[in-house]
Write an enzyme that holds these catalytic residues in place. Sequence first.
Site, PDB file in Angstrom:
ATOM      1  N   HIS A 194      -2.108 -11.907  -3.284  1.00  7.00           N
ATOM      2  CA  HIS A 194      -1.994 -10.766  -2.387  1.00  7.00           C
ATOM      3  C   HIS A 194      -2.887 -10.902  -1.177  1.00  7.00           C
ATOM      4  O   HIS A 194      -2.855 -10.071  -0.290  1.00  7.00           O
ATOM      5  CB  HIS A 194      -2.337  -9.468  -3.114  1.00  7.00           C
ATOM      6  CG  HIS A 194      -1.206  -8.933  -3.897  1.00  7.00           C
ATOM      7  ND1 HIS A 194      -1.143  -9.015  -5.265  1.00  7.00           N
ATOM      8  CD2 HIS A 194      -0.059  -8.344  -3.508  1.00  7.00           C
ATOM      9  CE1 HIS A 194      -0.012  -8.480  -5.671  1.00  7.00           C
ATOM     10  NE2 HIS A 194       0.664  -8.071  -4.632  1.00  7.00           N
ATOM     11  N   ARG A 224       7.772  -0.209  -7.123  1.00  3.12           N
ATOM     12  CA  ARG A 224       7.506   0.020  -5.707  1.00  3.12           C
ATOM     13  C   ARG A 224       8.522  -0.757  -4.886  1.00  3.12           C
ATOM     14  O   ARG A 224       9.131  -1.698  -5.363  1.00  3.12           O
ATOM     15  CB  ARG A 224       6.084  -0.371  -5.334  1.00  3.12           C
ATOM     16  CG  ARG A 224       5.797  -1.851  -5.399  1.00  3.12           C
ATOM     17  CD  ARG A 224       4.346  -2.136  -4.994  1.00  3.12           C
ATOM     18  NE  ARG A 224       4.117  -1.880  -3.587  1.00  3.12           N
ATOM     19  CZ  ARG A 224       4.076  -2.827  -2.649  1.00  3.12           C
ATOM     20  NH1 ARG A 224       4.271  -4.091  -2.984  1.00  3.12           N
ATOM     21  NH2 ARG A 224       3.853  -2.532  -1.398  1.00  3.12           N
ATOM     22  N   ASN A 226       9.219  -2.920  -1.343  1.00  2.00           N
ATOM     23  CA  ASN A 226       8.617  -3.686  -0.274  1.00  2.00           C
ATOM     24  C   ASN A 226       9.754  -4.114   0.640  1.00  2.00           C
ATOM     25  O   ASN A 226      10.911  -4.099   0.235  1.00  2.00           O
ATOM     26  CB  ASN A 226       7.897  -4.899  -0.883  1.00  2.00           C
ATOM     27  CG  ASN A 226       6.895  -5.490   0.071  1.00  2.00           C
ATOM     28  OD1 ASN A 226       6.600  -4.913   1.124  1.00  2.00           O
ATOM     29  ND2 ASN A 226       6.372  -6.653  -0.277  1.00  2.00           N
ATOM     30  N   LYS A 318       4.898 -10.151   8.806  1.00  4.14           N
ATOM     31  CA  LYS A 318       6.262 -10.231   8.276  1.00  4.14           C
ATOM     32  C   LYS A 318       7.138 -11.207   9.068  1.00  4.14           C
ATOM     33  O   LYS A 318       8.311 -11.386   8.746  1.00  4.14           O
ATOM     34  CB  LYS A 318       6.907  -8.833   8.260  1.00  4.14           C
ATOM     35  CG  LYS A 318       6.282  -7.902   7.215  1.00  4.14           C
ATOM     36  CD  LYS A 318       6.980  -6.552   7.182  1.00  4.14           C
ATOM     37  CE  LYS A 318       6.311  -5.557   6.248  1.00  4.14           C
ATOM     38  NZ  LYS A 318       6.636  -5.748   4.827  1.00  4.14           N
TER      39      LYS A 318
END
Lengths: 351, 317
Positions: A194, A224, A226, A318
């Site tokens: 991470h 979750r 993402n 990203k």
Amino acid sequence: MTILFKPDETYRGDYTYRNSDAAILRFPFPFPEDSYMYSVNIEPHVRGGFTPVYNNPIDVDEHYIAECRDRAITLERDPGRYAALPHMMTAQWDSIELLMECLSSDYPELFSLHKDGDRWTWINRPLGIEQSFTFGKEDTLPCEPFEYITRQIQGDFAILDQRNGSLYLDAGMVTAQADWSLQFDVGMDFMEWHGPVPLAHQAGVFERALKYLLMLRQGQPMRRLNWTMTVNPRLDTSPETYPEWGPDRTTLTLDNIGRKLHLRVELQTLWRLPRSNAILFPLRGYLASLDELVRVPKWGRRLHRVLSTLPRELAEYKGLVRFLPTALEYLSTYDDGAPTTSGCAAEISSL
Amino acid sequence: MITGDQLQLRVAAIRDISPTLRLVRFENAGDGPLPPSATGAHLQVVLQGAQKEIRNAYSLISKPGSRDAYEIIVRRVPESRGGSAYIHEQLKTGDLLTTSWPGNLFAPQRSARKHIMVAGGIGITPFLSYVADFAGKGIDYELHLCCREEEKDSFAPWLPEPDKVFVHWDADGHRLDIPALLLRQPANSHLYVCGPDFLTNDVLEAAETGGWPDNHVHCERFGNALSGGEAFRAVLQRSGKEIEVGEHESLLEAIEREGVEVPCLCRGGACGVCLTSVLDGEPEHRDHYLGKAERAGGKHIMPCVSRAKSGLLVLDL
Ligand code: FES
């Protein structure tokens, strides 16, 4: 509900992957507000929610057959995308039990599991598989149990071993990499994999997430969402195949971006496994092109607004910087400035 | 059964395996097989006592992965806070009980080269699932049981590899020499201890002296060995309630009696799930979770085991 599979679509070469109207409407759109906000959006993985994707703990959709085939191609070319350390065998059997039971109880018309003591028979109708094996005996399956079952489920999978007060990525099936898995390496620990996320790290989010995950309970999975963006509906974006997909990033124009650029949403779920006390970590990806997403008016407006407010560090992380201006220009024609309601739901029932 | 947090179980059998040890076998009162039991796992059992609900955690001794039944062994404790007495005196075959799903705070470390287990008396129960898991798989282990001489064979039926089990009792030539035991272990052995505090402390101390890395030493203390203490009062600020915590109940039990929910897991001060903020008053920490600085700070309390030094605690609940 019967699923109409699209067995011939492709995730490489001519990229014939498309979403049906029904698949667009069930897309797990991840932005509940008009501006980008980072949140620790972890919640219990219970049935139901804003998207039908949450109706079953393991979701099977129209891309099932094609996605399993794409995985098989990737594994054929690079068997190293599946790896498991030797001490993970108990966790592998835990995983096969959990996943086969999920699939056979939620999709009885597609999958069935018959047990006669330790003699199990697994039937996978969409892929035409019937396999009898002895639970706990590796040599009764054609490959390791975790590889066996994850070849038959959409999404990447990891198993995290819990020791020394941390979690270690000690087994994985990784053929549909998003950012997290580019550096996939068995044996790495929670903080390492991470490590590079900007912003979140500053808030100590991962330390807290780790403490929380160490206490994850059997029977109470968490989830979750993402997201990232990817050019072409490609799953296999590993460093080794970079020459095949890397140049795609430079080919986007205002004319083709709607068709080529895809929002990739990853549903991550975390399951405590019983015998091994490890954590099963499925990372299921959903892909939809901008053209497909803007057919839901709320999502078209929202995506434009969210991407306009994205912090620079995050866009860099990203890998969106190069094409973000073109994407915003494309999306601006779908944002008339009208107010949107909060929450992710599409709020329409047909396109 | 794939997800959930509570189970409805039926008492399928009760069997006394010694004058002080009772085995209870549970089966699913609901549909289908139980969730798989786990190595080192426990079950939190809710018992309807005469005055109040009692919740105790018991180790599952069943073979890991069992889905047809769960088994526990309960010792009769003279100064029982209720759970042990209830199980020995009132529980009958056919009774229905609510329990948690199996939880696990004491799983073996799979990467260990060798597992060394030290048990004191009934503290052997989590290790019965360890040996059921390890047996026949070529896993290297030693189980050392310290108990009274007359109890030395009580657990034999659950020990499939007797050559790896060593029983010790308080007589010359039979006592466990902990430092010597630790000294002869290969590198990357993991040490596990479960038993009364004096044994646990001796083992932890010997491990520290012997230079064992902290993360190779694991202990499960008996949550229910922590008895009550003086009564005190607690104010639950957000709920606007003031409660009396009796001598024989925990702060957590008193809070639950008032219908206020606190998330909890181990109920033994180990897991950290029940962490609660203290707004005023001085806690008496009895948990194994908070660090030294956090204890001294006095801003947090684990209500499942900890109590008050001051006669009054104000909690953010
Ligand atoms: S419930 Fe585990 S520390 Fe209180």
